[in-house]
Design an enzyme around this catalytic site. Structure first.
Site, short mmCIF file in Angstrom:
data_model
loop_
_atom_site.label_atom_id
_atom_site.label_comp_id
_atom_site.label_asym_id
_atom_site.label_seq_id
_atom_site.Cartn_x
_atom_site.Cartn_y
_atom_site.Cartn_z
N HIS A 54 0.72 -1.27 -0.14
CA HIS A 54 -0.08 -0.09 0.15
C HIS A 54 1.08 1.22 -0.03
O HIS A 54 0.59 2.21 -0.79
CB HIS A 54 -0.99 -0.05 0.98
CG HIS A 54 -1.62 1.34 1.47
ND1 HIS A 54 -2.80 1.52 0.78
CD2 HIS A 54 -1.34 2.31 2.35
CE1 HIS A 54 -3.38 2.88 1.14
NE2 HIS A 54 -2.40 3.15 1.87
N GLU A 55 1.87 1.28 0.66
CA GLU A 55 2.75 2.35 0.95
C GLU A 55 3.55 2.68 -0.43
O GLU A 55 3.79 3.72 -0.81
CB GLU A 55 3.66 2.25 2.06
CG GLU A 55 3.02 2.39 3.38
CD GLU A 55 2.14 3.46 3.49
OE1 GLU A 55 2.16 4.18 3.17
OE2 GLU A 55 0.90 2.99 4.17
N HIS A 58 1.59 4.45 -3.17
CA HIS A 58 1.79 5.81 -3.14
C HIS A 58 2.88 6.56 -3.73
O HIS A 58 2.72 7.54 -4.33
CB HIS A 58 1.82 6.38 -1.55
CG HIS A 58 0.71 6.34 -0.61
ND1 HIS A 58 -0.42 7.07 -0.78
CD2 HIS A 58 0.51 5.35 0.44
CE1 HIS A 58 -1.23 6.51 0.21
NE2 HIS A 58 -0.84 5.53 0.55
#
Length: 72
Positions: A54-55, A58
């Site tokens: 998920h990070e 980004h």
């Protein structure tokens, strides 16, 4: 990871909290993951990998980390 545009300069463990499990500062300058729950036990590897991916998303999407995923 570099082939796909992912660069993380600093990967750090962050203290347990009830707000988030991961944070990404400045598109990968620093990625912080909460590795342990409030009792000091490690989160399952599947959870940690999900938060890490998920990070990384980004970085790829180039949008700010304004939403947090919270696992309880």
């Amino acid at each position: 990871m570099k082939t796909h545009g992912f660069t993380v300069n600093s990967f750090e463990e962050y203290e347990s909290n009830k707000v988030f499990l991961g944070r990404n500062w400045n598109n990968g300058e620093t990625v912080e993951l909460v590795l342990r729950d409030g009792g000091g036990r490690f989160y399952p590897v599947s959870t940690l990998l999900s938060v890490f991916c998920h990070e990384l998303a980004h970085i790829k999407a180039r949008y700010p980390s304004v939403r947090r995923v919270v696992f309880v």
